[in-house]
Design a protein around this motif. Sequence first.
Motif, short mmCIF file in Angstrom:
data_model
loop_
_atom_site.label_atom_id
_atom_site.label_comp_id
_atom_site.label_asym_id
_atom_site.label_seq_id
_atom_site.Cartn_x
_atom_site.Cartn_y
_atom_site.Cartn_z
N PRO A 155 0.83 -1.22 0.00
CA PRO A 155 0.00 0.00 0.00
C PRO A 155 0.85 1.26 0.00
O PRO A 155 1.92 1.30 0.61
N GLU A 156 0.40 2.27 -0.69
CA GLU A 156 1.07 3.56 -0.69
C GLU A 156 0.47 4.44 0.41
O GLU A 156 -0.61 4.17 0.93
N GLY A 182 -1.54 6.88 2.43
CA GLY A 182 -2.88 7.42 2.25
C GLY A 182 -3.89 6.41 1.76
O GLY A 182 -5.11 6.66 1.83
N ASN A 183 -3.43 5.26 1.25
CA ASN A 183 -4.36 4.25 0.75
C ASN A 183 -4.96 3.43 1.88
O ASN A 183 -4.38 3.28 2.95
N ARG A 184 -6.13 2.88 1.62
CA ARG A 184 -6.82 2.05 2.61
C ARG A 184 -6.15 0.68 2.69
O ARG A 184 -5.74 0.10 1.68
N LEU A 185 -6.02 0.17 3.91
CA LEU A 185 -5.46 -1.16 4.11
C LEU A 185 -6.53 -2.21 3.83
O LEU A 185 -7.67 -2.09 4.24
N THR A 186 -6.13 -3.26 3.10
CA THR A 186 -7.02 -4.38 2.82
C THR A 186 -6.37 -5.66 3.35
O THR A 186 -5.21 -5.65 3.80
N THR A 238 -3.23 -6.23 1.26
CA THR A 238 -2.10 -5.33 1.49
C THR A 238 -1.46 -5.57 2.86
O THR A 238 -0.25 -5.43 3.01
N LEU A 291 0.97 3.91 8.33
CA LEU A 291 0.00 3.99 7.25
C LEU A 291 -1.36 4.47 7.77
O LEU A 291 -2.03 5.29 7.13
N ARG A 329 -3.13 7.94 6.70
CA ARG A 329 -4.47 7.97 6.07
C ARG A 329 -5.42 8.89 6.84
O ARG A 329 -6.25 9.58 6.25
N GLU A 340 3.92 10.97 5.55
CA GLU A 340 3.88 10.34 4.22
C GLU A 340 5.23 9.72 3.86
O GLU A 340 5.29 8.61 3.32
N GLU A 364 -7.21 -10.23 -6.52
CA GLU A 364 -7.63 -9.35 -5.43
C GLU A 364 -7.93 -10.15 -4.17
O GLU A 364 -8.02 -9.59 -3.08
#
Length: 373
Positions: A35-36, A38-42, A45, A231, A235, A241, A313
């Motif tokens: 994950p980059e 600001g992205n949401r964790l899944t 990730t 992270l 977010r 960052e 995914e």
Amino acid sequence: MAAGKRRQANFELLRMLAMLMVVTMHFLSHTGSLPEAGNRLTERTVAAILIEAFCIVAVNVYVFISGYFLSESGFSLKRLIRLICQVLFYTLLIPVVLAAAGVLDPAQVNIYYIWQSLFPVESGHYWFVTAYVIMYLFSPVLNIAVKGMGKKQLQITLVCLFLFFSLGKSLSILMFASDKFGYDFGWFIVLYLTAAYVRKYGVPCLNKKHIGIAVYISSCAAVAVITIITLLICRKTGSLEYYVSVPFHYNFVFCLTGAMGLFMAFSGLKIRSEKFASLICRLSPAMLGVYLIHEHMDISASWTGWLIGTPSEHLGGFLIQLTESVLFIFFFGTAVDLLRGKCFMVLERMLARTSVGKKCASAVRHVDEIMKR
């Protein structure tokens, strides 16, 4: 098999494990799985972060092994020439193979491309090789320094280098201009000297195998936890960052301690099966070839797409893709480089019979003798 070879098989096994980790990290990177900021964790990730965290020590371990042995064996021009020839074999041959297969457009092959292929070390075709070769060229000076310094002197030197290259950047939320994230020969020299110290004086607190394993696991867990927390903060607040990627830098403090823990754990590993030890020692010389093949500039960004197409995914499907791809690259690269090694051996013997080859071999031996005095 001699006892000496059996003792070294544990480090050769570690070298193989480190290369598996390297291929794994490249799979995660090239599939965009991490994950980059600001992205949401899944679910996927988070799994990628955990896998990356436990593999991030690989490069440090690989250099550590080299430093551990080179600090005693010393500089060898013959070894350096073989390394450069191995690199040139892939930088020059892979484009030909890809062009013949219709993968590489001949229009891409301009003067800059050719120059990068002819001078892969100087051009940084493989960042690892560039940093490693420079470190290797410094090895005679480093070995003299280690032998000439007392234990306290070497300890103070290592502490100062650690503060400059690792601890300061590990605590800073802003990037230092001098920080190369461990992707440079400066950090490799720090690892080399650390390994030389371990070889000469040992690390009593890590002598027991289970302690080394505990240090490795706790260090990698710390990398994962810090990354996930950073992270989440990024977010929610938009801050930190830059620091999101810091735990995955090779000169991050826990990346170093994790590598040392794993190295010390393997230093106490006894491989009792002579057949297994012999197999390890036959396969391990091909590990650099695995790296040189899958990280060639015309393959690096494409091999995951060739093998799996679009990453799944779903966590289960993604883990299957990762495992199959990593094992394929590892065994394919090993097989190819073992074949290359045999071809080089035959060519070397043929060259040794010629008058030019004998003169070159004599010159190389003379240089090596001078460097070992």
